[in-house]
Motif scaffolding. Structure first.
Motif, short mmCIF file in Angstrom:
data_model
loop_
_atom_site.label_atom_id
_atom_site.label_comp_id
_atom_site.label_asym_id
_atom_site.label_seq_id
_atom_site.Cartn_x
_atom_site.Cartn_y
_atom_site.Cartn_z
N ARG A 1 -23.81 -31.83 11.25
CA ARG A 1 -24.19 -32.48 9.92
C ARG A 1 -24.27 -31.65 8.82
N PHE A 2 -24.63 -30.39 9.05
CA PHE A 2 -24.63 -29.37 7.88
C PHE A 2 -23.85 -28.47 8.17
N PRO A 3 -22.47 -28.46 7.94
CA PRO A 3 -21.54 -27.29 8.33
C PRO A 3 -21.75 -26.32 7.13
N GLN A 4 -21.21 -25.22 7.61
CA GLN A 4 -21.25 -23.90 6.63
C GLN A 4 -19.87 -23.31 6.79
N ASP A 5 -19.55 -22.56 5.80
CA ASP A 5 -18.19 -21.81 5.96
C ASP A 5 -18.66 -20.11 5.89
N PRO A 6 -18.64 -19.62 7.02
CA PRO A 6 -18.75 -18.11 7.18
C PRO A 6 -18.27 -17.40 6.15
N ALA A 7 -17.16 -17.61 5.46
CA ALA A 7 -16.38 -16.93 4.56
C ALA A 7 -17.07 -16.97 3.19
N THR A 8 -17.76 -17.98 2.80
CA THR A 8 -18.35 -18.09 1.43
C THR A 8 -19.95 -18.07 1.71
#
Length: 322
Positions: free
Chosen positions: A94-101
């Motif tokens: 529910r709290f996704p993160q983008d490792p690239a940013t």
């Protein structure tokens, strides 16, 4: 907050969550642990190893309860201070993160044993914090502290006993678990309480599987080795490092109104601890009279304060302080 000031102790640089919140008395109000009847209270938060909205601040409601002028609980004069240990979190859908940013220190990518490694490191940092009279280091050195955790925080708290089975270090004199998770395999297989929409094959059961796999991986044998309720508590016997410890107290508390953690968890933990009591190395208390739903326990703080009051009473009895 009353007469306590707040500061942070950082113990790691990999994550912004690697810190301990500390609430302590001003120097003029402190007492040396060796001559004091006070305790430090050290909290480990819940949140299923992954919830970024459930962090160290969840200790505050109980702290406010215990420090209030009209508190029906523990005499505030028995309190040396509080600490709340933060730790790295696992991913949450529910709290996704983008490792690239996302900056590396903000990424929530922890996998067992990262959570426990952080809790142990946080406690070790407290054991070196200060050293003067009334400091966390002073009270930890003299075993004048209680570690308490809610939900997965209870799991992590008891790991401070079970993950040090080799007896190389001193263990906390008292562990308190509130609505705790203790046996990952059983937790997942039961799938939650049927009266709250859980049970094998339900959507709720699928969420529990997701939690366990996200934090501990796919191998249930890894879950078993980490689970406090699968530990042989007969190994909690005396060692050279613990010979002078006067008491070792375990308290597990549960609310039958809990909609997330089913009653099978406290039953599993009771069986495990009772199996080790024959060694005489610990005293065990079960409290099944908590009131409130799962998150209400820490959000309101009353029940946490009440259980900590009971913990101090029991420790006083064990140590001959009546």
């Amino acid at each position: 907050m009353a007469s306590l000031s707040r500061r942070q102790v950082r113990y790691g640089l990999e994550s912004e969550l690697q810190f301990v919140d500390v609430w302590e008395r001003p120097p003029v109000e402190r007492e040396a642990a060796a001559i004091s009847d006070r305790y430090w209270f050290i909290y480990i938060h819940g949140g299923a190893w992954r919830d970024p909205q459930c962090l160290t601040d969840t200790a505050l409601p109980a702290i406010h309860r215990l420090l209030s002028a009209d508190s029906p609980h523990l005499d505030p004069g028995r309190i040396a201070g509080f600490a709340s240990i933060g730790y790295r979190l696992s991913p949450h859908p529910r709290f996704p993160q983008d490792p690239a940013t996302t900056p590396a220190e903000q990424l929530r990518m922890a996998r067992h044993p990262h959570h426990f490694d952080d809790v142990r490191a946080g406690l070790a940092a407290l054991a070196k914090d200060g050293g003067d009279n009334g400091s966390p280091a002073d009270y930890l050195l003299h075993d004048r502290y209680i570690v308490y955790g809610h939900s997965c925080g209870a799991f992590l708290a008891f790991q401070l006993w079970t993950e040090q089975a080799n007896g190389q270090g001193r263990r906390p004199p008292c562990i308190v678990g509130l609505d705790g998770i203790y046996d990952l395999r059983g937790f997942v297989e039961r799938g939650g309480s049927p009266e709250h929409g859980g049970g094998p094959g339900t959507e709720f059961a699928a969420v529990l599987t997701e939690i366990a796999e996200g934090a501990f991986g796919l191998d249930p044998n890894v879950w078993d080795r980490a689970s406090p309720a699968r530990y042989d508590f007969s190994q909690m016997g005396e060692t050279a490092a613990t010979r002078d410890q006067k008491a070792r107290l375990a308290i597990v508390a549960y609310s039958t109104e809990d909609e997330l953690v089913d009653i099978g968890e406290i039953k599993s933990m009771e069986r495990a601890i009772q199996g080790g009591q024959s060694s005489g190395s610990l005293t065990y208390v079960a409290l099944r009279d908590l009131r409130g739903r799962h998150d209400e326990i820490h959000e309101d703080g009353h029940e946490v304060a009440r259980v900590l009051t009971e913990a101090v009473k029991r420790l006083d009895e064990l140590q001959g302080r009546h």
